[in-house]
Structure formats: structure tokens, C-alpha cells
Design a protein around this motif. Structure first.
Motif, mmCIF file in Angstrom:
data_model
loop_
_atom_site.group_PDB
_atom_site.id
_atom_site.type_symbol
_atom_site.label_atom_id
_atom_site.label_comp_id
_atom_site.label_asym_id
_atom_site.label_seq_id
_atom_site.Cartn_x
_atom_site.Cartn_y
_atom_site.Cartn_z
ATOM 1 N N ASP A 209 7.672 10.074 -18.027
ATOM 2 C CA ASP A 209 8.721 10.563 -17.410
ATOM 3 C C ASP A 209 8.583 10.416 -15.849
ATOM 4 O OD1 ASP A 209 9.902 11.119 -19.785
ATOM 5 O OD2 ASP A 209 8.765 12.920 -19.839
ATOM 6 N N ALA A 210 7.211 10.494 -15.619
ATOM 7 C CA ALA A 210 6.764 10.243 -14.144
ATOM 8 C C ALA A 210 5.459 9.849 -13.984
ATOM 9 C CB ALA A 210 6.816 11.751 -13.527
ATOM 10 N N MET A 211 5.475 9.072 -12.699
ATOM 11 C CA MET A 211 4.172 8.335 -12.477
ATOM 12 C C MET A 211 3.584 8.759 -11.030
ATOM 13 S SD MET A 211 3.164 5.823 -14.431
ATOM 14 C CE MET A 211 2.142 4.750 -13.461
ATOM 15 N N VAL A 212 2.446 9.040 -11.163
ATOM 16 C CA VAL A 212 1.848 9.370 -9.875
ATOM 17 C C VAL A 212 0.760 8.244 -9.471
ATOM 18 C CG1 VAL A 212 0.297 11.031 -8.641
ATOM 19 C CG2 VAL A 212 2.294 11.733 -10.267
ATOM 20 N N ILE A 213 0.869 7.636 -8.407
ATOM 21 C CA ILE A 213 -0.381 6.567 -8.154
ATOM 22 C C ILE A 213 -1.087 7.428 -7.126
ATOM 23 C CG2 ILE A 213 -0.627 4.250 -7.000
ATOM 24 C CD1 ILE A 213 1.039 4.193 -9.653
ATOM 25 N N VAL A 214 -2.612 7.173 -7.403
ATOM 26 C CA VAL A 214 -3.347 7.930 -6.218
ATOM 27 C C VAL A 214 -4.127 6.948 -5.503
ATOM 28 C CG1 VAL A 214 -5.263 9.745 -6.195
ATOM 29 C CG2 VAL A 214 -3.874 9.506 -8.158
ATOM 30 N N GLY A 215 -4.152 7.106 -4.075
ATOM 31 C CA GLY A 215 -4.954 6.073 -3.346
ATOM 32 C C GLY A 215 -4.402 6.131 -1.711
ATOM 33 N N GLY A 216 -5.217 5.476 -1.107
ATOM 34 C CA GLY A 216 -5.183 5.312 0.272
ATOM 35 C C GLY A 216 -3.415 4.771 0.694
ATOM 36 N N LYS A 217 -2.843 5.338 1.569
ATOM 37 C CA LYS A 217 -1.471 4.751 1.775
ATOM 38 C C LYS A 217 -1.647 3.432 2.726
ATOM 39 C CE LYS A 217 0.359 9.291 0.948
ATOM 40 N NZ LYS A 217 0.538 10.612 1.283
ATOM 41 N N HIS A 218 -2.516 3.130 3.089
ATOM 42 C CA HIS A 218 -2.667 1.776 3.855
ATOM 43 C C HIS A 218 -3.627 0.853 2.806
ATOM 44 C CE1 HIS A 218 -1.569 3.683 7.429
ATOM 45 N NE2 HIS A 218 -2.468 4.439 7.275
ATOM 46 N N SER A 219 -3.591 1.264 1.500
ATOM 47 C CA SER A 219 -4.245 0.136 0.793
ATOM 48 C C SER A 219 -3.117 -0.745 0.279
ATOM 49 C CB SER A 219 -4.897 0.788 -0.367
ATOM 50 O OG SER A 219 -5.199 0.169 -1.375
ATOM 51 N N SER A 220 -3.265 -1.873 0.248
ATOM 52 C CA SER A 220 -2.265 -2.916 -0.185
ATOM 53 C C SER A 220 -2.029 -2.822 -1.759
ATOM 54 C CB SER A 220 -2.709 -4.415 0.319
ATOM 55 O OG SER A 220 -2.104 -5.356 -0.361
ATOM 56 N N ASN A 221 -3.241 -2.768 -2.267
ATOM 57 C CA ASN A 221 -3.231 -2.735 -3.860
ATOM 58 C C ASN A 221 -2.608 -1.446 -4.465
ATOM 59 O OD1 ASN A 221 -5.223 -1.303 -5.176
ATOM 60 N ND2 ASN A 221 -6.314 -2.269 -3.476
ATOM 61 N N THR A 222 -2.797 -0.255 -3.792
ATOM 62 C CA THR A 222 -2.307 0.823 -3.962
ATOM 63 C C THR A 222 -0.664 0.964 -3.797
ATOM 64 O OG1 THR A 222 -4.333 2.130 -3.739
ATOM 65 C CG2 THR A 222 -2.171 3.132 -3.720
ATOM 66 N N ASN A 223 -0.434 0.371 -2.634
ATOM 67 C CA ASN A 223 1.076 0.283 -2.462
ATOM 68 C C ASN A 223 1.736 -0.682 -3.638
ATOM 69 O OD1 ASN A 223 2.065 1.895 -0.224
ATOM 70 N ND2 ASN A 223 0.258 0.794 0.550
ATOM 71 N N ARG A 224 0.833 -1.817 -4.064
ATOM 72 C CA ARG A 224 1.723 -2.482 -5.047
ATOM 73 C C ARG A 224 1.951 -1.894 -6.270
ATOM 74 N NH1 ARG A 224 2.297 -6.473 -2.499
ATOM 75 N NH2 ARG A 224 0.854 -7.811 -1.496
ATOM 76 N N LEU A 225 0.806 -1.071 -6.789
ATOM 77 C CA LEU A 225 1.181 -0.142 -8.174
ATOM 78 C C LEU A 225 2.235 0.859 -7.744
ATOM 79 C CD1 LEU A 225 -2.713 0.542 -8.936
ATOM 80 C CD2 LEU A 225 -1.325 -1.284 -9.907
ATOM 81 N N PHE A 226 2.475 1.409 -6.556
ATOM 82 C CA PHE A 226 3.345 2.194 -6.409
ATOM 83 C C PHE A 226 4.871 1.434 -6.658
ATOM 84 C CE2 PHE A 226 5.839 4.548 -3.115
ATOM 85 C CZ PHE A 226 6.283 5.558 -3.994
ATOM 86 N N GLU A 227 4.722 0.335 -6.140
ATOM 87 C CA GLU A 227 6.070 -0.585 -5.951
ATOM 88 C C GLU A 227 6.508 -0.890 -7.431
ATOM 89 O OE1 GLU A 227 6.207 -5.041 -4.658
ATOM 90 O OE2 GLU A 227 5.312 -3.812 -3.001
ATOM 91 N N ILE A 228 5.457 -1.148 -8.432
ATOM 92 C CA ILE A 228 5.525 -1.520 -9.450
ATOM 93 C C ILE A 228 6.226 -0.253 -10.192
ATOM 94 C CG2 ILE A 228 4.421 -1.991 -11.830
ATOM 95 C CD1 ILE A 228 2.770 -3.935 -10.034
ATOM 96 N N ALA A 229 5.505 0.870 -10.044
ATOM 97 C CA ALA A 229 5.823 2.119 -10.868
ATOM 98 C C ALA A 229 7.151 2.534 -10.553
ATOM 99 C CB ALA A 229 4.709 3.483 -10.318
ATOM 100 N N ARG A 230 7.652 2.250 -9.208
ATOM 101 C CA ARG A 230 8.886 2.673 -8.916
ATOM 102 C C ARG A 230 9.821 1.966 -9.685
ATOM 103 N NH1 ARG A 230 9.763 3.445 -2.380
ATOM 104 N NH2 ARG A 230 8.898 1.195 -2.710
ATOM 105 N N GLN A 231 9.570 0.693 -9.822
ATOM 106 C CA GLN A 231 10.626 -0.426 -10.372
ATOM 107 C C GLN A 231 11.018 0.044 -12.144
ATOM 108 O OE1 GLN A 231 8.811 -4.135 -10.019
ATOM 109 N NE2 GLN A 231 9.110 -4.306 -7.940
#
Ligand code: SF4
Length: 283
Positions: A209-231
């Protein structure tokens, strides 16, 4: 209280873990150094290094130490030369997957291919790859960027930043093929860790029902995981620490997927998991 699900891999990737191990070994021997750029994109880990006298420098000339550590992202060859010319030793923690991208870019340029590097121009890893391509690569991400380069009848070589999505690479390959090149050679320089994590994040995001990605906001790979989670999940959040979690995110939520980027310490992910497990999700 929601049920929290973690994927098999949720923390440091192989390359980051290796870089931290290398750093630790030198520190244990009492040999100190500075790091060229942050050793990993995680403010907490960087702060711990600072406390021990390991400073982040952006120019080798700024270092007061005899040794400089090159982080997992790697650097272009002229920076390696600069460090050597300053008489300093190099601790090379460049990830082997990044080295593969360096060698592949150099090989394609040496063999006369017109090189396309799929990635973000300003990303340090891409700057390193471009350096090994002697500045001859075209850094592209979108179809229209490829359209502006004349590839008709040419030998085209393609590599990518290790963290690129397969979809980004396909966009560039398709756009290049439209121009009818004489030959198209793609060397897969994507990192298997990244691919596995992205797939696991996608599968997890589809079923919770919800996803939480943990990581540095300047980290490229963390942001990609967030992008995928949002999709794939309506409620997706990116946090650096459990302190940023908001109870209202989890109202009426039964299952939560939690994962971390390649530069996220395991304890940070586990702390987020424990905190969510204590949140009251009823109105
Ligand atoms: S994400 Fe992959 S390429 Fe990048 S440091 Fe980690 S293992 Fe290496």
C-alpha cells in the motif's frame, strides 16, 4: 500497525561496501587520507568519516594528506595524473563495474566508433567515462538529443552510466537505429546490482500500500528507486532518516515496502522499518 516488507538487497551495494572496506583497512593501519568527493552519498556516513579526520575534497591540490581515495564512482584519467603529479598516493576504490564502463568507452573510441554515453552529463561517473573516451563521447538521455547527432552510415558505439534504467538505454538505441547507422554496438555497462534492486523495488511497489525508499537525496540510484516506486505505488516516499517519517503517510495502510539505495547503511533501513512498525494506522 502496518506489516513492513524488505527485499533481499536493501542496503550498500557491492561497490560501496568495497570502497568502505578499503577505507577501513587504511584507517586500521593508521594511514589517513582525504576522499575526492563524498565516499558515498550519505550525509551520516560522511559525517562519521569527517569526525575521524577524513575530509572530503573536490580538488586534489586542497588535500594536506599524502594519500587520496578515489571513490566508487571513479574519476577521469587526467585527475589520476594530477594526483600522481602532486606526489600523492592513490587509494583506488573505483567500483569494478565503473571500470568496465571506462574500458568499454575507451575501446569503442579507439576502434573508431561514434560513442554515445547514456547518462546524465554532470554525474561524476559520466565525467569519468567521458574522460576515458578522451572527451569524444556524446552524453545523451533523450531521443531528441540523439536526433541532433548525425549517425547515418556511421559505426555507433553505446555504453551507459551504470545506474541507468534499461528503458533509458532502449530509448537511445532505438533513436540511434532510426538514423540507419552502418553498425551499432552496445556494451552493457549497467550494473547487475542496480538492475536487481530496481526489479525488486518494482515488484515490491506493486504489492504494497505504501513504499518508503531510504537514502541520500543526492544519490542518483536512490532517486531512481524512488522514481520506480512512485510509478507502481500511489504512496511512495523518500527519506534520509526515520526522523522524516510522518504517521499520516500510513493511515489505513496495511503493508509497507521499505528499501534503501546503494549508499544507504543497513541500520538506517532497519530503523525506518522498526519505526513504521510502531505507527498506528487507524483513524
Ligand atoms: S551501484 Fe553498481 S556500479 Fe555503482 S558502485 Fe554500486 S555496484 Fe558499483
Amino acid at each position: 500497525m502496518p506489516k513492513v516488507i524488505l527485499p533481499d538487497e536493501f542496503s550498500f551495494c557491492f561497490g560501496v561496501e568495497r570502497a568502505l572496506e578499503i577505507a577501513k583497512k587504511y584507517m586500521e593501519k593508521g594511514e589517513y587520507f582525504d576522499t575526492l568527493g563524498e565516499i558515498i552519498h550519505n550525509p551520516h556516513v560522511v559525517a562519521k568519516f569527517e569526525e575521524k579526520g577524513i575530509h572530503v575534497i573536490n580538488d586534489p591540490e586542497k588535500s594536506q594528506k599524502n594519500k587520496i581515495l578515489i571513490r566508487s564512482h571513479g574519476v577521469p584519467p587526467d585527475i589520476v595524473e594530477k594526483i600522481k603529479n602532486l606526489g600523492k598516493d592513490i587509494i583506488d576504490a573505483t567500483c569494478p563495474f565503473v571500470k568496465h564502463a571506462h574500458e568499454s568507452a575507451r575501446k569503442l573510441v579507439d576502434e573508431g566508433y561514434c560513442l554515445l554515453i547514456v547518462g546524465k552529463k554532470q554525474h561524476p561517473e559520466v565525467i569519468g567515462i567521458q574522460g576515458y573516451a578522451r572527451g569524444k563521447g556524446h552524453v545523451v538521455l533523450k531521443e531528441e538529443e540523439v536526433d541532433k547527432i548525425n549517425l547515418k552510415g556511421k559505426k555507433v558505439g553505446i555504453v551507459s552510466q551504470t545506474t541507468m534504467l534499461l528503458a533509458n538505454v532502449k530509448t537511445v538505441i532505438d533513436a540511434a537505429l532510426k538514423q540507419n547507422p552502418k553498425e551499432l554496438r552496445y556494451i552493457n555497462t549497467r550494473c547487475s546490482t542496480t538492475e536487481r534492486r530496481q526489479n525488486a523495488t518494482r515488484e515490491l511497489a506493486k504489492k504494497v500500500d505504501a513504499m518508503v525508499i531510504v537514502g541520500g537525496k543526492h544519490s542518483s540510484n536512490t532517486n531512481r528507486l524512488f522514481e520506480i516506486a512512485r510509478q507502481h505505488c500511489k504512496k511512495a516516499y523518500l527519506v534520509e532518516s526515520y526522523k522524516e517519517l510522518k504517521p499520516e503517510w500510513f493511515l489505513d495502510v496495511e503493508t509497507v515496502g521499505v528499501t534503501g539505495g546503494a549508499s544507504t547503511p543497513p541500520e538506517d533501513v532497519l530503523k525506518v522499518k522498526e519505526t513504521i512498525e510502531k505507527i498506528n494506522t487507524r483513524r
